[in-house]
Design a protein around this motif. Structure first.
Motif, short mmCIF file in Angstrom:
data_model
loop_
_atom_site.label_atom_id
_atom_site.label_comp_id
_atom_site.label_asym_id
_atom_site.label_seq_id
_atom_site.Cartn_x
_atom_site.Cartn_y
_atom_site.Cartn_z
N GLN A 66 37.34 45.24 46.55
CA GLN A 66 36.31 46.27 46.75
C GLN A 66 35.19 45.70 47.60
O GLN A 66 34.67 46.35 48.49
CB GLN A 66 35.78 46.76 45.41
CG GLN A 66 36.76 47.61 44.65
CD GLN A 66 36.21 48.07 43.30
OE1 GLN A 66 35.13 47.68 42.88
NE2 GLN A 66 36.96 48.91 42.62
N LYS A 107 36.08 46.59 51.13
CA LYS A 107 37.46 47.00 51.41
C LYS A 107 38.15 46.04 52.38
O LYS A 107 38.74 46.45 53.37
CB LYS A 107 37.51 48.43 51.93
CG LYS A 107 36.91 49.45 51.00
CD LYS A 107 37.68 49.55 49.72
CE LYS A 107 37.10 50.64 48.84
NZ LYS A 107 37.45 50.50 47.45
N ASN A 147 48.10 44.31 45.05
CA ASN A 147 47.71 45.45 44.24
C ASN A 147 46.36 45.18 43.58
O ASN A 147 46.33 44.67 42.49
CB ASN A 147 48.78 45.74 43.18
CG ASN A 147 48.51 47.05 42.46
OD1 ASN A 147 47.76 47.87 42.95
ND2 ASN A 147 49.12 47.22 41.30
N PRO A 148 45.25 45.46 44.21
CA PRO A 148 45.09 46.03 45.55
C PRO A 148 45.23 44.95 46.63
O PRO A 148 45.08 43.77 46.34
CB PRO A 148 43.67 46.57 45.52
CG PRO A 148 42.94 45.65 44.60
CD PRO A 148 43.95 45.27 43.55
N ASN A 199 38.69 44.85 41.69
CA ASN A 199 38.79 46.25 41.29
C ASN A 199 37.82 46.46 40.12
O ASN A 199 37.03 45.57 39.82
CB ASN A 199 40.24 46.65 40.94
CG ASN A 199 40.83 45.78 39.85
OD1 ASN A 199 40.15 45.38 38.90
ND2 ASN A 199 42.11 45.47 39.97
N SER A 200 37.88 47.59 39.46
CA SER A 200 36.89 47.89 38.41
C SER A 200 36.96 46.93 37.23
O SER A 200 35.99 46.76 36.51
CB SER A 200 37.05 49.33 37.93
OG SER A 200 38.36 49.51 37.41
#
Length: 98
Positions: free
Chosen positions: A10, A53, A5-6, A83-84
């Motif tokens: 990115q 990704k 998760n994820p 992630n962000s």
């Protein structure tokens, strides 16, 4: 780098510095086609690959030092944006050979 998760980052980046040492030392470098090669001098090159990704950024190639090279060294680094809110700062490992 893999997770759930994820599942994928990115972006993830591999950066390698390759150096020939010695008086008038020089080198040529081959690389994976999708990687970027920057020759910073006759004896120092940098190969960089950033994937998006995904969970991996690996590259391959060959360093060919000149006959005047006494030894070679490498600095291999990795970094990622998961992630962000999670960023993995660049971490490096060094190696040399005579």
């Amino acid at each position: 780098m893999s997770g759930s998760n994820p599942k994928n980052a990115q972006w993830i980046q591999n950066r390698a510095e390759l150096r020939a040492h010695g008086v008038s030392a020089s080198l040529t470098i081959s690389k994976t086609p999708s990687a970027t090669l920057t020759m910073k001098s006759r004896s120092l090159g940098e190969v960089r690959l950033r994937n998006t990704k995904t969970w991996i950024a690996d590259t391959s190639g060959q360093m060919k030092p000149s006959k005047l090279t006494v030894h070679v060294s490498t600095k291999s680094c990795g970094s990622a944006q998961v992630n962000s809110s999670i960023k993995v700062s660049e971490k490096c490992a060094y190696a040399g050979a005579f």
